[in-house]
Motif scaffolding. Structure first.
Motif, PDB file in Angstrom:
ATOM      1  N   GLN A 205       0.881  -1.168   0.000  1.00  0.00           N
ATOM      2  CA  GLN A 205       0.000   0.000   0.000  1.00  0.00           C
ATOM      3  C   GLN A 205       0.913   1.210   0.000  1.00  0.00           C
ATOM      4  O   GLN A 205       1.508   1.550   1.023  1.00  0.00           O
ATOM      5  CB  GLN A 205      -0.926   0.029   1.213  1.00  0.00           C
TER       6      GLN A 205
ATOM      7  N   GLU B 186       0.260   6.524   3.041  1.00  0.00           N
ATOM      8  CA  GLU B 186      -0.429   6.568   4.331  1.00  0.00           C
ATOM      9  C   GLU B 186      -1.132   7.913   4.420  1.00  0.00           C
ATOM     10  O   GLU B 186      -0.885   8.801   3.602  1.00  0.00           O
ATOM     11  CB  GLU B 186       0.545   6.320   5.486  1.00  0.00           C
TER      12      GLU B 186
ATOM     13  N   LEU C  80      -3.184  -8.267   5.918  1.00  0.00           N
ATOM     14  CA  LEU C  80      -2.541  -6.992   6.225  1.00  0.00           C
ATOM     15  C   LEU C  80      -2.419  -6.838   7.731  1.00  0.00           C
ATOM     16  O   LEU C  80      -3.068  -7.541   8.505  1.00  0.00           O
ATOM     17  CB  LEU C  80      -3.318  -5.827   5.631  1.00  0.00           C
TER      18      LEU C  80
ATOM     19  N   ASN D 122      -3.573  -0.348   7.717  1.00  0.00           N
ATOM     20  CA  ASN D 122      -3.758   0.437   6.500  1.00  0.00           C
ATOM     21  C   ASN D 122      -4.071   1.883   6.863  1.00  0.00           C
ATOM     22  O   ASN D 122      -4.006   2.265   8.032  1.00  0.00           O
ATOM     23  CB  ASN D 122      -4.836  -0.180   5.592  1.00  0.00           C
ATOM     24  N   HIS D 123      -4.412   2.682   5.862  1.00  0.00           N
ATOM     25  CA  HIS D 123      -4.627   4.115   6.085  1.00  0.00           C
ATOM     26  C   HIS D 123      -5.845   4.394   6.959  1.00  0.00           C
ATOM     27  O   HIS D 123      -5.931   5.466   7.553  1.00  0.00           O
ATOM     28  CB  HIS D 123      -4.781   4.836   4.744  1.00  0.00           C
TER      29      HIS D 123
ATOM     30  N   GLN E 136      -4.658   3.102  10.779  1.00  0.00           N
ATOM     31  CA  GLN E 136      -3.461   3.688  11.373  1.00  0.00           C
ATOM     32  C   GLN E 136      -3.864   4.661  12.487  1.00  0.00           C
ATOM     33  O   GLN E 136      -5.032   5.064  12.581  1.00  0.00           O
ATOM     34  CB  GLN E 136      -2.616   4.386  10.313  1.00  0.00           C
TER      35      GLN E 136
ATOM     36  N   CYS F 297      -0.299  -7.687   2.076  1.00  0.00           N
ATOM     37  CA  CYS F 297      -0.195  -6.270   1.713  1.00  0.00           C
ATOM     38  C   CYS F 297       0.541  -5.542   2.834  1.00  0.00           C
ATOM     39  O   CYS F 297       0.073  -5.501   3.976  1.00  0.00           O
ATOM     40  CB  CYS F 297      -1.584  -5.674   1.504  1.00  0.00           C
TER      41      CYS F 297
ATOM     42  N   PHE G 226       2.015  -2.148   4.633  1.00  0.00           N
ATOM     43  CA  PHE G 226       1.564  -0.764   4.766  1.00  0.00           C
ATOM     44  C   PHE G 226       2.754   0.185   4.684  1.00  0.00           C
ATOM     45  O   PHE G 226       3.765  -0.001   5.359  1.00  0.00           O
ATOM     46  CB  PHE G 226       0.832  -0.595   6.100  1.00  0.00           C
ATOM     47  N   TRP G 227       2.605   1.207   3.850  1.00  0.00           N
ATOM     48  CA  TRP G 227       3.654   2.216   3.682  1.00  0.00           C
ATOM     49  C   TRP G 227       4.112   2.794   5.029  1.00  0.00           C
ATOM     50  O   TRP G 227       5.312   2.979   5.273  1.00  0.00           O
ATOM     51  CB  TRP G 227       3.137   3.345   2.777  1.00  0.00           C
TER      52      TRP G 227
END
Length: 513
Positions: free
Chosen positions: A17, A20, A333, A336-337, A340, A370, A372-373
């Motif tokens: 991903q 964020e 995952l 994720n955004h 977070q 996946c 997460f950035w």
């Protein structure tokens, strides 16, 4: 079968991903990704999920407040030409670099609603109960709704369609009296979509101006857009936002159009964010035949609970998850955004547990992981956080790329310490042995295969010191530190010199050249 006739083992797929929530709104993110795409490919990232690339309601909008599908940062609309992430030329350059590097590109498609209309329009509505959208709580009356989208900056380029009240099923604001409510728009053939989640009676309405996917003009415009953007950016998949809020029947049509006109092997994953395995399985059953996946929300909540519960029984970590019930449809995952810190669906995971969680999704057979950035590169802005896993998440991803192949033997025999072995494949002989503990130091005797007898294995992360000598019977005693993990691999395995080279956080901290 002779080895020359065997099918080569494909490299493990890993999605990133690539954003964020708090990335700076400096309009250069496409440049960052284009610059660093080979760096991500080197550690094992095979696909990027990019944020919504379409024009948002403001230059700072992340794209979920979507204004114009057809504006990828090309037109002066809503305060700027570029989106938060950059302009169209930068996006096309990213797509080119990704294709050159062999990294697939998945775009985030926000098809449920539109925001920041250009004009108000008079329409008939009735208010509905926010907790039961099937129950009217007012008589019919007219409002001034922000429902007119004229796209004056773009004009008729790419699409001549202008959006009006009849293209929407609901809205949330009456400009006549500045009242906020959930207004169901009334008219011939107007209703909430029926093939949506039944939470709150009918969960068609989520936010802003809710799109009516039953309208033929709407369907044609969005279908045309999907084909256009997929071809423009050489996309290989879509991540669909808020799928439980818009018509499943329309989504099937959108998918069919793409498979027919662009690529039969397109990848599709939906954000059906609900801690209910039965509802997720029901949704997947209804999309049967469309090769659809969902993000494993129950797994995220299990990780969160495990990280906050002393001596959580790790043997139950996959209970009630999609990856356990239907691994072929699960995108796994950790964060994720939306989950977070300081976001609406925040699901806190203690720092010590992040490596364990990533080990559980990256180094096992089941699911499509996946990353997460914010965990890989860090979180920016007011709620700044350093990269997780002590900055070594890239090494866990790399271990997946190099060694997590073949049969999987589980050692799930103790509540606070799990182990498993990947036995390798015919053309990827160096497997791995993984051990995780959410309590004290962990230790397990595990079988890696008699073919490895006499080898010396070490932890690629360097968190557990020392060496393990594989016995004549293929067994050895593997350890990990307290509340941590270790990934054991033959110290002479190809690729061992690649660990520790990725420097996280540079994509933001060093800016863009």
């Amino acid at each position: 079968m002779a080895e020359e006739n065997k099918i080569p083992t494909e490299e493990n797929a890993t999605m990133l991903q690539a954003f964020e929530w708090y990335i700076p709104d400096d309009h250069t993110h496409w440049k960052r990704l284009a610059r660093d795409i080979e760096k991500y490919r080197d550690i094992g990232i095979t696909a990027l999920w990019i944020p919504p690339p379409c024009k948002a309601s403001s230059p700072s909008g992340n794209g979920y407040d979507i204004y114009d599908l057809w504006d990828l940062g090309e037109f002066d609309q809503k305060g700027s030409v570029p989106t938060k992430w950059g302009d169209k030329d930068d996006l096309v350059r990213l797509a080119h670099n990704a294709e050159k590097a062999g990294v697939l590109l998945y775009a985030d498609a926000v098809l449920n609603h539109k925001a920041a209309a250009d004009e108000t329009e008079r329409c008939r509505v009735a208010e509905v109960d926010p907790e039961n959208r099937t129950r009217f709580i007012s008589d019919e009356y007219e409002i001034d709704g922000w429902l007119g989208f004229t796209f004056s900056g773009r004009g008729d380029k790419y699409s001549s369609m202008k959006w009006h009240w009849e293209h929407f099923s609901g809205t949330d604001y009456n400009a006549e009296n500045n009242k906020t409510a959930i207004y169901k728009i009334l008219g011939d053939f107007k209703s909430w979509a029926q093939s949506v989640d039944n939470e709150k009676g009918n969960f068609d309405y989520l936010m802003f101006a809710d799109i009516d996917h039953s309208h033929p003009d709407v369907k044609k415009d969005i279908n045309d857009w999907g084909i256009w953007i997929a071809e423009l950016l050489s996309l290989r998949g879509f991540r669909f936002d808020a799928v439980k809020h818009f018509s499943e029947e329309y989504l099937k049509e959108f998918i069919t159009q793409l498979k027919t006109n662009v690529n039969e092997d397109f990848f599709f994953v939906g954000e059906f964010w609900k801690d209910s395995l039965s509802d997720m399985l029901g949704y997947l059953d209804r999309l049967d035949g469309h090769k659809f996946s969902l993000f494993d929300a129950p797994l995220v909540y299990n990780f969160s609970e495990a990280s906050k519960t002393e001596s959580f029984d790790l043997r139950a970590i996959f209970d009630g998850t999609l990856v356990q019930a239907r691994p072929i449809s699960a995108v796994t995952l950790v964060m994720n955004h939306d989950t977070q810190p300081h976001q609406a669906l925040e699901a806190p995971i203690e720092g010590f547990f992040k490596p364990i969680a990533y080990g559980l999704i990256l180094l096992r057979q089941e699911g499509y992981p996946c990353v997460f950035w914010g965990d890989l590169e860090g979180i920016s802005g007011e709620y700044k956080e350093e990269p997780s896993c002590g900055g070594q998440l890239s090494d866990i991803i790399l271990a997946r790329k190099l060694y997590a192949y073949g049969e999987q033997d589980d050692y799930f025999d103790y509540p606070t310490c799990l182990g498993w072995v990947r036995r390798g494949a015919w053309d990827r002989l160096n497997g791995c042995a993984v051990i995780v503990s959410n309590a004290g130091p962990g230790e397990k005797r595990m079988f890696v295969g008699e073919e490895h007898k006499g080898e010396i294995w070490t932890d690629v992360l360097g968190w557990e010191q020392g060496e393990v000598h594989i016995g004549e019977d293929g067994n050895a005693d593997f350890k990990c530190p307290a509340t941590s993990m270790a990934i054991w691999v033959n110290k002479d395995a190809p690729g061992r010199d690649q660990f520790g080279k990725f420097k996280p956080g540079k994509g933001i901290l060093q800016g863009v050249v």
